[in-house]
Write an enzyme that holds these catalytic residues in place. Structure first.
Site, PDB file in Angstrom:
ATOM      1  N   CYS A  29      -3.002  23.735   3.423  1.00 13.70           N
ATOM      2  CA  CYS A  29      -2.351  23.133   4.602  1.00 13.70           C
ATOM      3  C   CYS A  29      -2.163  21.619   4.415  1.00 13.70           C
ATOM      4  O   CYS A  29      -3.134  20.865   4.423  1.00 13.70           O
ATOM      5  CB  CYS A  29      -3.202  23.434   5.833  1.00 13.70           C
ATOM      6  SG  CYS A  29      -2.685  22.586   7.336  1.00 13.70           S
ATOM      7  N   CYS A  32      -3.330  19.506   7.344  1.00 13.97           N
ATOM      8  CA  CYS A  32      -4.799  19.473   7.370  1.00 13.97           C
ATOM      9  C   CYS A  32      -5.321  18.378   6.454  1.00 13.97           C
ATOM     10  O   CYS A  32      -6.239  17.629   6.811  1.00 13.97           O
ATOM     11  CB  CYS A  32      -5.378  20.820   6.944  1.00 13.97           C
ATOM     12  SG  CYS A  32      -4.879  22.215   7.968  1.00 13.97           S
TER      13      CYS A  32
END
Length: 104
Positions: A29, A32
């Site tokens: 991600c 993230c």
């Protein structure tokens, strides 16, 4: 300090800490990875709040505590209960849910 969970014991940590902020993420991600350093910095700015990073793919029981469907998800817990959560890549949105538990 931002603590990265190594085992699926989030419930135990939430139960033993008054204020907890969790970033749910995954290695693939991009958002993230962008937010993790911001979480680390914020962890040094707030006293009385435990900051955790949970790999949502490796720790499914911890993921269930906030019903995570998108990443990154940030969840705030107070006195063992989920207070709020947001899916964001904006630091101001993250700060808002931290302030909600840190200032009450």
């Amino acid at each position: 300090m931002l603590q990265e969970l190594e085992q699926d014991n989030l419930q135990e940590i939430i139960n033993t800490n008054e204020n907890v902020i969790v970033q749910y993420g995954a290695s693939w991600c991009g958002s993230c990875r962008i937010m993790k350093p911001k979480m680390k910095r914020l962890a040094n700015e707030y006293n009385g709040v435990k900051f955790l990073y949970v790999d949502a793919e490796k720790l499914p029981e911890s993921r269930k505590l906030a019903a995570v469907t998108n990443l990154p998800t940030f969840a705030s817990f107070k006195s063992g209960k989920l207070v709020n959560q947001t899916q964001t890549n904006k630091e101001e949105n993250l700060k808002a849910i931290i302030d909600e538990i840190a200032n009450n």
